[in-house]
Scaffold this motif. Sequence first.
Motif, mmCIF file in Angstrom:
data_model
loop_
_atom_site.group_PDB
_atom_site.id
_atom_site.type_symbol
_atom_site.label_atom_id
_atom_site.label_comp_id
_atom_site.label_asym_id
_atom_site.label_seq_id
_atom_site.Cartn_x
_atom_site.Cartn_y
_atom_site.Cartn_z
ATOM 1 N N GLU A 133 -5.191 3.245 -5.654
ATOM 2 C CA GLU A 133 -4.604 2.354 -6.654
ATOM 3 C C GLU A 133 -5.703 1.963 -7.640
ATOM 4 O OE1 GLU A 133 -1.472 2.016 -6.612
ATOM 5 O OE2 GLU A 133 -0.858 2.243 -4.524
ATOM 6 N N VAL A 172 11.172 1.763 2.425
ATOM 7 C CA VAL A 172 9.775 2.172 2.283
ATOM 8 C C VAL A 172 9.612 3.493 1.538
ATOM 9 C CG1 VAL A 172 9.076 0.906 4.358
ATOM 10 C CG2 VAL A 172 9.627 3.338 4.544
ATOM 11 N N ALA A 224 2.116 3.038 8.232
ATOM 12 C CA ALA A 224 2.315 4.405 7.733
ATOM 13 C C ALA A 224 2.242 5.404 8.891
ATOM 14 C CB ALA A 224 1.268 4.733 6.671
ATOM 15 N N ILE A 250 6.199 10.012 0.002
ATOM 16 C CA ILE A 250 5.388 8.892 -0.484
ATOM 17 C C ILE A 250 6.129 7.643 -0.039
ATOM 18 C CG2 ILE A 250 4.461 7.645 -2.470
ATOM 19 C CD1 ILE A 250 4.254 10.327 -3.917
ATOM 20 N N ILE A 308 9.517 6.090 -1.331
ATOM 21 C CA ILE A 308 9.406 6.196 -2.781
ATOM 22 C C ILE A 308 9.872 7.579 -3.215
ATOM 23 C CG2 ILE A 308 7.814 6.238 -4.744
ATOM 24 C CD1 ILE A 308 6.091 4.198 -3.191
ATOM 25 N N GLN A 351 -3.851 7.396 2.310
ATOM 26 C CA GLN A 351 -3.562 6.295 1.390
ATOM 27 C C GLN A 351 -3.765 6.764 -0.039
ATOM 28 O OE1 GLN A 351 -5.575 2.610 2.248
ATOM 29 N NE2 GLN A 351 -4.715 1.578 0.476
ATOM 30 N N GLU A 382 5.799 3.230 0.768
ATOM 31 C CA GLU A 382 5.070 1.987 0.499
ATOM 32 C C GLU A 382 5.288 1.067 1.685
ATOM 33 O OE1 GLU A 382 4.062 -1.196 -2.982
ATOM 34 O OE2 GLU A 382 5.751 0.153 -3.272
ATOM 35 N N THR A 436 0.131 2.193 -13.324
ATOM 36 C CA THR A 436 1.234 2.580 -12.462
ATOM 37 C C THR A 436 2.370 1.575 -12.589
ATOM 38 O OG1 THR A 436 0.328 1.348 -10.595
ATOM 39 C CG2 THR A 436 -0.291 3.668 -10.783
ATOM 40 N N ARG A 439 4.117 0.675 -10.064
ATOM 41 C CA ARG A 439 4.025 -0.121 -8.851
ATOM 42 C C ARG A 439 2.665 -0.780 -8.779
ATOM 43 N NH1 ARG A 439 8.396 1.427 -6.312
ATOM 44 N NH2 ARG A 439 7.968 0.452 -4.350
ATOM 45 N N LYS A 440 2.628 -2.073 -8.644
ATOM 46 C CA LYS A 440 1.352 -2.805 -8.525
ATOM 47 C C LYS A 440 1.361 -3.614 -7.260
ATOM 48 C CE LYS A 440 -0.479 -2.595 -12.916
ATOM 49 N NZ LYS A 440 -1.743 -2.636 -13.444
ATOM 50 N N MET A 498 0.832 -1.174 0.000
ATOM 51 C CA MET A 498 0.000 0.000 0.000
ATOM 52 C C MET A 498 0.882 1.244 0.000
ATOM 53 S SD MET A 498 -2.440 -0.985 3.158
ATOM 54 C CE MET A 498 -4.119 -1.280 2.817
ATOM 55 N N ARG A 499 0.516 2.191 -0.814
ATOM 56 C CA ARG A 499 1.251 3.450 -0.828
ATOM 57 C C ARG A 499 0.488 4.494 -0.023
ATOM 58 N NH1 ARG A 499 2.129 5.405 -6.575
ATOM 59 N NH2 ARG A 499 -0.042 4.802 -6.692
#
Length: 138
Positions: free
Chosen positions: A115, A42, A93, A84, A44, A112, A86, A135, A137-138, A1-2
């Motif tokens: 996505e 973590v 977070a 940001i 980004i 959050q 992940e 994206t 990132r998946k 999760m981002r």
Amino acid sequence: MRFMMLMIPHGYETAAPGTMPEDLDAMTAMMAYNESLQKAGVLISCDGLHPPSMGARVSFPGRKPKVVDGPFAEAKEVLGGYWIIEVASRAEAIEWATRCPGGENEVIEVRQIQELEDFPPALQAVGESIPSMQTVRK
């Protein structure tokens, strides 16, 4: 999760153009915090933002763009920067946000990032057909 962690420094809404942090100890602590995010794998992205007096807002009254240069008289809270990250969960977070060496005038909002898979299947299909919507990132 981002997640995006948004730094909200109270008082920054009235900062003069070109205002930069001057507290060397606070900046050193923040750089160490950013490094800990990076070393944990973590992080980004992260950046500080110039004050709103150097920015612009684009609104769309009647669906037509209208540009207003900063500063913004009605602003009560503004962003001073962001991270940001992940991580596996909202709780993680928030844990990272609590480790930030923020000052008494600062607040971090944790949000959050949406996505593609968060959307209904019909919208996911549309998003998957548009290369710019996919994206990395998946």
